[in-house]
Scaffold this motif. Structure first.
Motif, PDB file in Angstrom:
ATOM      1  N   ILE A  43       0.702  -1.232  -0.101  1.00  0.00           N
ATOM      2  CA  ILE A  43      -0.019   0.044  -0.072  1.00  0.00           C
ATOM      3  C   ILE A  43       1.074   1.259   0.208  1.00  0.00           C
ATOM      4  CG2 ILE A  43      -1.735   1.409   1.463  1.00  0.00           C
ATOM      5  CD1 ILE A  43      -2.984  -1.518   2.566  1.00  0.00           C
ATOM      6  N   SER A  44       1.773   1.373   0.834  1.00  0.00           N
ATOM      7  CA  SER A  44       2.805   2.542   0.900  1.00  0.00           C
ATOM      8  C   SER A  44       3.572   2.616  -0.471  1.00  0.00           C
ATOM      9  CB  SER A  44       3.740   2.336   1.989  1.00  0.00           C
ATOM     10  OG  SER A  44       4.635   1.191   1.835  1.00  0.00           O
ATOM     11  N   THR A  45       3.962   1.684  -1.043  1.00  0.00           N
ATOM     12  CA  THR A  45       4.478   1.473  -2.503  1.00  0.00           C
ATOM     13  C   THR A  45       3.757   2.057  -3.503  1.00  0.00           C
ATOM     14  OG1 THR A  45       5.948  -0.337  -1.885  1.00  0.00           O
ATOM     15  CG2 THR A  45       5.777   0.439  -4.166  1.00  0.00           C
ATOM     16  N   TYR A  46       2.417   1.647  -3.383  1.00  0.00           N
ATOM     17  CA  TYR A  46       1.392   2.352  -4.320  1.00  0.00           C
ATOM     18  C   TYR A  46       1.166   3.919  -4.168  1.00  0.00           C
ATOM     19  CZ  TYR A  46      -2.895   3.175  -6.817  1.00  0.00           C
ATOM     20  OH  TYR A  46      -3.968   3.673  -7.482  1.00  0.00           O
ATOM     21  N   LEU A  47       1.000   4.189  -2.824  1.00  0.00           N
ATOM     22  CA  LEU A  47       0.767   5.455  -2.387  1.00  0.00           C
ATOM     23  C   LEU A  47       1.997   6.465  -2.915  1.00  0.00           C
ATOM     24  CD1 LEU A  47      -1.276   5.167   0.827  1.00  0.00           C
ATOM     25  CD2 LEU A  47      -2.024   5.808  -1.444  1.00  0.00           C
ATOM     26  N   ILE A  48       3.010   5.944  -2.610  1.00  0.00           N
ATOM     27  CA  ILE A  48       4.142   6.839  -2.704  1.00  0.00           C
ATOM     28  C   ILE A  48       4.559   6.958  -4.323  1.00  0.00           C
ATOM     29  CG2 ILE A  48       6.938   6.603  -2.686  1.00  0.00           C
ATOM     30  CD1 ILE A  48       6.547   5.783   0.027  1.00  0.00           C
ATOM     31  N   TYR A  49       4.408   5.912  -4.983  1.00  0.00           N
ATOM     32  CA  TYR A  49       4.541   5.999  -6.348  1.00  0.00           C
ATOM     33  C   TYR A  49       3.620   6.835  -7.300  1.00  0.00           C
ATOM     34  CZ  TYR A  49       8.804   3.294  -6.372  1.00  0.00           C
ATOM     35  OH  TYR A  49       9.887   2.794  -6.197  1.00  0.00           O
ATOM     36  N   SER A  50       2.109   6.867  -6.662  1.00  0.00           N
ATOM     37  CA  SER A  50       1.247   7.722  -7.202  1.00  0.00           C
ATOM     38  C   SER A  50       1.457   9.210  -6.969  1.00  0.00           C
ATOM     39  CB  SER A  50      -0.175   7.405  -6.588  1.00  0.00           C
ATOM     40  OG  SER A  50      -0.262   7.710  -5.189  1.00  0.00           O
ATOM     41  N   ILE A  51       2.301   9.401  -6.048  1.00  0.00           N
ATOM     42  CA  ILE A  51       2.670  10.815  -5.612  1.00  0.00           C
ATOM     43  C   ILE A  51       3.838  11.264  -6.233  1.00  0.00           C
ATOM     44  CG2 ILE A  51       3.335  12.593  -3.756  1.00  0.00           C
ATOM     45  CD1 ILE A  51       1.525  10.942  -1.762  1.00  0.00           C
ATOM     46  N   SER A  52       5.012  10.135  -6.193  1.00  0.00           N
ATOM     47  CA  SER A  52       6.211  10.683  -6.705  1.00  0.00           C
ATOM     48  C   SER A  52       6.938   9.283  -7.163  1.00  0.00           C
ATOM     49  CB  SER A  52       7.248  11.254  -5.641  1.00  0.00           C
ATOM     50  OG  SER A  52       8.341  11.390  -5.817  1.00  0.00           O
ATOM     51  N   ALA A  53       7.893   9.493  -8.338  1.00  0.00           N
ATOM     52  CA  ALA A  53       8.573   8.556  -8.566  1.00  0.00           C
ATOM     53  C   ALA A  53       9.953   8.116  -7.928  1.00  0.00           C
ATOM     54  CB  ALA A  53       8.978   8.556 -10.139  1.00  0.00           C
TER      55      ALA A  53
END
Length: 89
Positions: free
Chosen positions: A41-51
């Protein structure tokens, strides 16, 4: 462990792991699956905000910093409970 030598402590730990293998495995699997879900979940949220890979690494490090001590405390509590029940019996 109570002023025992390293090898006696290892022997006690191995005996505990052999007798309580399935409950220990269940604890490890529960914590691992929980960490996997939170990490995903954290990976998805971080990559949806920033790469940023650095942001992802930092979040994974913080997650491990929180989860691993919880696992150690849980196993230690289980070991102390088992040890107390064996001394009384």
């Amino acid at each position: 462990m109570e002023n025992k030598s390293v090898w006696k402590s290892v022997k006690t730990s191995i005996g505990f792991a052999k007798k309580k293998f399935l409950p220990l495995l269940a604890i490890i699997l529960i914590v691992s699956v929980t960490e996997l879900i939170i990490g995903g979940i954290s990976t998805y949220l971080i990559y949806s905000i920033s790469a940023s890979l650095m942001a992802q690494i930092l979040v994974q490090m913080l997650l491990n910093l929180l989860i691993f001590p919880f696992l150690v405390i849980w196993v230690t509590y289980y070991f102390r409970e088992w040890k107390a029940s064996n001394q009384l019996a």
